[in-house]
Design a protein around this motif. Structure first.
Motif, PDB file in Angstrom:
ATOM      1  N   LYS A 224      20.787  27.747 -26.875  1.00 23.54           N
ATOM      2  CA  LYS A 224      20.512  28.876 -25.983  1.00 23.54           C
ATOM      3  C   LYS A 224      20.594  28.458 -24.517  1.00 23.54           C
ATOM      4  O   LYS A 224      21.141  29.185 -23.676  1.00 23.54           O
ATOM      5  N   VAL A 225      20.046  27.285 -24.218  1.00 23.39           N
ATOM      6  CA  VAL A 225      20.078  26.795 -22.832  1.00 23.39           C
ATOM      7  C   VAL A 225      21.533  26.672 -22.370  1.00 23.39           C
ATOM      8  O   VAL A 225      21.902  27.140 -21.282  1.00 23.39           O
ATOM      9  N   LEU A 226      22.371  26.071 -23.223  1.00 24.08           N
ATOM     10  CA  LEU A 226      23.779  25.874 -22.840  1.00 24.08           C
ATOM     11  C   LEU A 226      24.504  27.213 -22.703  1.00 24.08           C
ATOM     12  O   LEU A 226      25.302  27.409 -21.777  1.00 24.08           O
ATOM     13  N   ALA A 227      24.210  28.159 -23.608  1.00 20.68           N
ATOM     14  CA  ALA A 227      24.861  29.478 -23.524  1.00 20.68           C
ATOM     15  C   ALA A 227      24.410  30.214 -22.266  1.00 20.68           C
ATOM     16  O   ALA A 227      25.217  30.856 -21.589  1.00 20.68           O
ATOM     17  N   ALA A 228      23.137  30.103 -21.939  1.00 21.16           N
ATOM     18  CA  ALA A 228      22.629  30.774 -20.732  1.00 21.16           C
ATOM     19  C   ALA A 228      23.336  30.234 -19.486  1.00 21.16           C
ATOM     20  O   ALA A 228      23.844  31.003 -18.658  1.00 21.16           O
ATOM     21  N   PHE A 229      23.390  28.909 -19.379  1.00 25.70           N
ATOM     22  CA  PHE A 229      24.061  28.318 -18.210  1.00 25.70           C
ATOM     23  C   PHE A 229      25.543  28.692 -18.191  1.00 25.70           C
ATOM     24  O   PHE A 229      26.123  28.917 -17.127  1.00 25.70           O
TER      25      PHE A 229
END
Ligand code: PEP
Length: 252
Positions: free
Chosen positions: A112-117
């Motif tokens: 999720k962190v990578l997708a958000a960024f």
């Protein structure tokens, strides 16, 4: 290094559309003109469009409380990072309620962190130990693992949009906040060194580390006066305009 403090309200599953509008109408004048604190409100998904309307022209920022890591597809009930673009500037990821009640793991938090960024969102990533882990003396071990695993493959450039929220699970919604010194120790001795190790000294030092867990208008000032507590992620007390605004004032 000076870091501009942040106070973010996590509304959780509270406030209808009308209540969202009303609460924002109350909050806005109370925090108007405050430039030295970043103020964020995180209503449920259905309130984001209303919040955007209501906060047009104000310096209050909008965050979502969760998102899925895929862009689109057969994920009934989920919302993607792409769908949040234009509605939310921030997204909370890995809140302990998501980990405990909805099966989130360090691995899904990382996706999720990578997708958000990847979609240009700013991330407030939550970490924190349970009561059992705390009592077993495992706070540093658990929090280190959550930070490292959650931030795998995050670039130094992306880390500019990162905020960490240290939220000991036993302090959330219990009225039992961590001691200011205890929380500060975790920020300073556990989380900050990992951020420096991952991103380098200066970028690592620029990342905000918020405290969350039963912050209210009485204890906020003492918590925020600690050297390494850069503001708060606020649950219950963010649902009342006066207490939320008082907490924002305490962060100045
Ligand atoms: C939270 O849910 O992030 C939180 C800190 O809740 P509370 O302030 O109610 O403890």
């Amino acid at each position: 290094m000076h870091r501009k403090p942040m106070v973010a309200g996590n509304w959780k599953m509270n406030k209808s559309i009308n209540e969202t509008r009303d609460l924002l109408k109350e909050i806005k004048p109370l925090v108007e003109g405050i430039e030295d604190v970043t103020v964020v409100v995180c209503p449920p998904f259905v309130g984001l469009a209303i919040a955007k309307q209501e906060l047009e022209g104000s310096q209050v920022h909008i965050g979502a409380q969760n998102m899925h890591w895929e862009n689109s597809g057969a994920y009934t009930g989920e919302v993607s990072a792409g769908m949040l673009e234009g509605l939310a500037e921030y997204v909370i990821i890995g809140h302990s309620e998501r980990r405990a009640l909805f099966g989130e793991t360090d691995e899904t938090v990382n996706k999720k962190v990578l997708a958000a960024f990847g979609h240009g969102l700013k991330v407030i990533m939550c970490v924190g130990e349970t009561l059992d882990e705390n009592q077993a003396g495992k706070t540093a071990e658990v929090v280190s693992r959550q930070v490292k695993e959650g931030l795998k493959s995050v670039s130094v450039d992306q880390a500019r949009g990162l905020t960490i929220a240290y939220e000991p699970v036993w302090a959330i919604g219990t009225g039992l906040a961590a001691t200011p010194e205890g929380a500060n120790d975790v920020h300073k001795k556990v989380i900050r060194p990992i951020l420096r190790e991952l991103f380098g000294r200066e970028p690592g030092d620029a990342i905000l580390i918020l405290y969350g867990g039963s912050v209210n208008d009485k204890n906020a000032r003492e918590l925020f006066s600690q050297s390494d507590i850069d503001g708060g992620l606020i649950g219950g007390a963010s649902l009342k305009a006066a207490s939320f605004a008082a907490i924002v004032q305490a962060a100045r």
